[in-house]
Design a protein around this motif. Structure first.
Motif, short mmCIF file in Angstrom:
data_model
loop_
_atom_site.label_atom_id
_atom_site.label_comp_id
_atom_site.label_asym_id
_atom_site.label_seq_id
_atom_site.Cartn_x
_atom_site.Cartn_y
_atom_site.Cartn_z
N PRO A 80 -14.44 36.42 6.64
CA PRO A 80 -13.64 35.43 7.39
C PRO A 80 -13.50 34.11 6.65
O PRO A 80 -12.49 33.41 6.79
CB PRO A 80 -14.42 35.25 8.70
CG PRO A 80 -15.26 36.47 8.83
CD PRO A 80 -15.61 36.84 7.42
N LEU A 81 -14.53 33.76 5.84
CA LEU A 81 -14.46 32.52 5.09
C LEU A 81 -13.39 32.58 4.01
O LEU A 81 -12.83 31.54 3.62
CB LEU A 81 -15.81 32.21 4.44
CG LEU A 81 -16.97 31.93 5.41
CD1 LEU A 81 -18.27 31.71 4.63
CD2 LEU A 81 -16.67 30.72 6.28
N LEU A 82 -13.10 33.79 3.51
CA LEU A 82 -12.01 33.96 2.56
C LEU A 82 -10.70 33.51 3.19
O LEU A 82 -9.94 32.72 2.60
CB LEU A 82 -11.91 35.42 2.12
CG LEU A 82 -10.60 35.85 1.44
CD1 LEU A 82 -10.38 35.08 0.14
CD2 LEU A 82 -10.60 37.35 1.18
N PHE A 83 -10.43 33.98 4.40
CA PHE A 83 -9.18 33.61 5.06
C PHE A 83 -9.20 32.16 5.52
O PHE A 83 -8.16 31.49 5.52
CB PHE A 83 -8.92 34.55 6.24
CG PHE A 83 -8.60 35.94 5.81
CD1 PHE A 83 -7.32 36.28 5.40
CD2 PHE A 83 -9.58 36.92 5.77
CE1 PHE A 83 -7.02 37.56 4.98
CE2 PHE A 83 -9.30 38.20 5.34
CZ PHE A 83 -8.01 38.53 4.95
N MET A 84 -10.40 31.66 5.86
CA MET A 84 -10.51 30.24 6.17
C MET A 84 -10.15 29.42 4.93
O MET A 84 -9.41 28.43 5.01
CB MET A 84 -11.94 29.90 6.60
CG MET A 84 -12.14 28.43 6.93
SD MET A 84 -13.87 27.93 7.04
CE MET A 84 -14.27 27.72 5.31
N GLY A 85 -10.66 29.85 3.78
CA GLY A 85 -10.36 29.14 2.55
C GLY A 85 -8.89 29.20 2.19
O GLY A 85 -8.30 28.20 1.77
N LEU A 86 -8.28 30.38 2.37
CA LEU A 86 -6.86 30.52 2.07
C LEU A 86 -6.01 29.62 2.96
O LEU A 86 -5.10 28.94 2.50
CB LEU A 86 -6.42 31.98 2.24
CG LEU A 86 -6.92 32.95 1.17
CD1 LEU A 86 -6.53 34.38 1.56
CD2 LEU A 86 -6.35 32.60 -0.18
N ALA A 87 -6.33 29.65 4.25
CA ALA A 87 -5.59 28.80 5.17
C ALA A 87 -5.85 27.33 4.88
O ALA A 87 -4.95 26.49 4.92
CB ALA A 87 -5.96 29.13 6.62
N GLY A 88 -7.13 27.01 4.55
CA GLY A 88 -7.47 25.63 4.26
C GLY A 88 -6.79 25.10 3.02
O GLY A 88 -6.27 23.98 3.01
N VAL A 89 -6.75 25.91 1.97
CA VAL A 89 -6.11 25.46 0.74
C VAL A 89 -4.59 25.41 0.92
O VAL A 89 -3.91 24.64 0.25
CB VAL A 89 -6.51 26.36 -0.45
CG1 VAL A 89 -5.70 27.63 -0.51
CG2 VAL A 89 -6.42 25.60 -1.77
N THR A 90 -4.09 26.25 1.83
CA THR A 90 -2.66 26.15 2.18
C THR A 90 -2.37 24.76 2.73
O THR A 90 -1.39 24.11 2.35
CB THR A 90 -2.27 27.23 3.20
OG1 THR A 90 -2.46 28.52 2.63
CG2 THR A 90 -0.83 27.07 3.64
N ASN A 91 -3.25 24.30 3.59
CA ASN A 91 -3.07 22.97 4.17
C ASN A 91 -3.09 21.89 3.10
O ASN A 91 -2.33 20.92 3.14
CB ASN A 91 -4.20 22.67 5.17
CG ASN A 91 -4.27 23.69 6.28
OD1 ASN A 91 -3.31 24.41 6.54
ND2 ASN A 91 -5.41 23.77 6.94
N GLU A 92 -3.97 22.06 2.11
CA GLU A 92 -4.17 21.01 1.12
C GLU A 92 -3.12 21.07 0.00
O GLU A 92 -2.69 20.03 -0.50
CB GLU A 92 -5.57 21.13 0.50
CG GLU A 92 -5.88 20.03 -0.49
CD GLU A 92 -7.29 20.12 -1.04
OE1 GLU A 92 -7.61 19.33 -1.94
OE2 GLU A 92 -8.06 20.97 -0.57
N LEU A 93 -2.72 22.28 -0.40
CA LEU A 93 -1.92 22.41 -1.62
C LEU A 93 -0.48 22.85 -1.40
O LEU A 93 0.35 22.71 -2.29
CB LEU A 93 -2.59 23.43 -2.57
CG LEU A 93 -3.99 23.07 -3.06
CD1 LEU A 93 -4.56 24.24 -3.86
CD2 LEU A 93 -3.98 21.81 -3.90
N VAL A 94 -0.19 23.41 -0.22
CA VAL A 94 1.14 24.00 -0.04
C VAL A 94 2.25 22.97 -0.15
O VAL A 94 3.35 23.28 -0.62
CB VAL A 94 1.22 24.77 1.30
CG1 VAL A 94 1.28 23.81 2.48
CG2 VAL A 94 2.40 25.72 1.29
N SER A 95 1.98 21.74 0.24
CA SER A 95 3.02 20.71 0.14
C SER A 95 3.41 20.49 -1.32
O SER A 95 4.59 20.33 -1.65
CB SER A 95 2.54 19.40 0.76
OG SER A 95 1.37 18.93 0.13
#
Length: 499
Positions: A235-250
């Protein structure tokens, strides 16, 4: 109070090395904006957003899992270390090879035709980062803060030195005839290529030193260790993916969503370069949060068995919010001279107004890290997926709606909106499953007041630079004095009581 002082001391060591290292690294923004084109800065922004995203895939939550299983599961720490490191080496080989082979397709997809080598180098950078993750984590777990800090600084000095050599000195030497054009295959038309190449070489050179300091591992995959670790970290993998999406997707999507000619005279990739350069100014907050995370994560897990840990976690959050809120105001009121100091070419100041919003976004990311301890020590890591997924959806929605209409501001608001939602959801469920007595009302007041003062100070403009500087910094000092007056009793206890 001794626990808090210990944490503060560890954070100070990590923080000093991070501030020194990142400050040196931060000087590269001056180099990039002075010597490279805005197009190269746009490429740098996009490719490193991709690297940040894929770093999560390559490590898939194993750092946090390593802390959990090395401290609270009655397992042999050496076996946990060897199994974790072996697993990451194997997975990095598989994932890195896949990206290496798919490099031509990635180059076409991201609009870098004929530059597949960029993504082959990216694959190697990702692999090197992944196989360093657990040795660095072990140094943190064993409180080897000075060794950790020294290794990070060596890596940064190598990276910066190679950047200076490849971007500044080689062209100067070619121009003055010291070396010939094409020396060692050097190409004057390369820009972002040398940023990636310097990173790759620096990471590769540091591997033997870090492995030696952390301790070499035996190749082993103990099923009794690997299987439960994987269930915990998945679950932390998906947490990390979603979290980095928040930080880097822009930064990753900005150039593709911004309409052409939105900013007159700039292509979308050049505008992305301006956005990315201003985003880097917010790193002053991020490095403090990173230093805190280095010290706090092993600290939180070690204290989890203490019946008084909820009160301790609340005090940590309290101190964290006070320090970072004051820092946010101090940076924001000085942006009018900090910005031009680091952004060395004309045009970059157009994005300076988004920096206070980005600082607040990073601050809330730090708040979320504090809050997230509840699901890590209760083994309810599945909640991390849903919380960060909600944040990712919010981030994407704001980006897709606001970037085409508001440009830089729309992209920065996506970060703020995403982390605000994650903080709210994490706090709600945390108080339900693992109540921690946070002084919520007081902390929210500090955050709102600090954010408001950041923009008041940023937009305040007086004719004299000296008067402008004094008045703006008096605003930050008054905010600090107000907090000290409110917190005077707790502050005295922290400074003078041993327990």
């Amino acid at each position: 109070m001794s626990n808090l002082k210990s944490l503060a001391g560890q954070t100070a060591i990590y923080g000093l090395s991070s501030i020194l290292g990142r400050s040196i690294n931060f000087l590269l923004i001056m180099v990039y904006t002075a010597y490279l084109s805005k197009d190269d800065l746009g490429s740098f922004t996009g490719i490193y957003a991709l690297i940040g995203f894929l770093n999560i895939v390559f490590t898939y939550g194993m750092e946090t899992s390593f802390f959990r299983f090395s401290t609270g599961k009655n397992l042999d720490p050496e076996k946990v270390y060897s199994s974790t490191q072996t697993l990451l080496c194997l997975s990095s080989l598989i994932l890195g090879s896949s990206i290496y082979l798919l490099a031509p397709s990635l180059a076409e997809w991201m609009d870098y035709p004929g530059q597949a080598y960029l993504f082959r180098w990216t694959a190697l950078i990702l692999g090197f980062d992944a196989i360093l993750a657990i040795p660095f984590a072990r140094l943190r777990l064993e409180n080897k803060a000075f060794v950790f800090a020294g290794a990070k600084l060596i890596n940064i000095f190598l990276n910066v030195g190679l950047n200076l050599l490849l971007i500044i000195f080689f062209p100067l030497w070619i121009e003055s005839g010291v070396i010939s054009d094409g020396f060692m295959g050097y190409r004057l038309d390369w820009g972002v290529e040398y940023i990636l190449l310097a990173n790759l070489i620096a990471n590769g050179l540091i591997i033997p030193f870090v492995w030696w300091q952390a301790g070499f591992f035996k190749l082993s995959l103990d099923p009794e260790i690997v299987k439960p670790m994987w269930r915990y970290s998945f679950p932390l993998l998906f947490m990390g993916l979603a979290g980095v999406t928040n930080e880097l997707v822009s930064r990753l999507l900005f150039e593709y969503l911004l309409p052409e000619n939105f900013y007159p005279g700039l292509s979308s990739r050049e505008a992305a370069g301006i956005f990315g350069a201003n985003f880097k100014l917010a790193i002053l907050m991020n490095l403090v949060i990173q230093a805190f995370k280095y010290a706090a994560e092993p600290f939180f897990f070690k204290k989890a068995v203490d019946p008084n840990s909820p009160a301790l976690y609340a005090k940590v959050m309290h101190g964290f919010v006070i320090f970072t809120t004051v820092l946010m105001v101090a940076i924001s009121v000085n942006l009018q001279w900090i910005g031009p100091l680091f952004l060395r070419s004309d045009g970059y100041e157009a994005g300076l107004f988004i920096v206070p919003t980005l600082l607040m976004g990073y601050l809330l990311l730090g708040v979320y890290f504090n809050l997230s301890i509840w699901f890590k020590i209760t083994d309810k890591t599945s909640y991390s997926l849903w919380i960060t997924l909600a944040g990712a959806v919010m981030s994407l929605a704001v980006i897709y709606v606001l970037v085409p209409k508001m440009g830089f501001l729309g992209a920065s608001l996506s970060t703020l909106a995403s982390y605000s939602l994650m903080v709210f959801i994490c706090y709600f469920f945390g108080q339900k499953y693992y109540p921690i007595p946070y002084p919520t009302g007081k902390l929210i007041t500090y955050l709102i007041l600090g954010f408001a003062l950041s923009y008041v100070g940023f937009y305040l403009s007086l004719e004299s630079f000296a008067l402008d500087f004094v008045v703006k910094n008096l605003l930050a000092i008054l905010f600090l004095v107000l907090i000290i007056w409110i917190e005077k009793n707790d502050l005295l206890a922290f400074l003078f009581k041993k327990k």
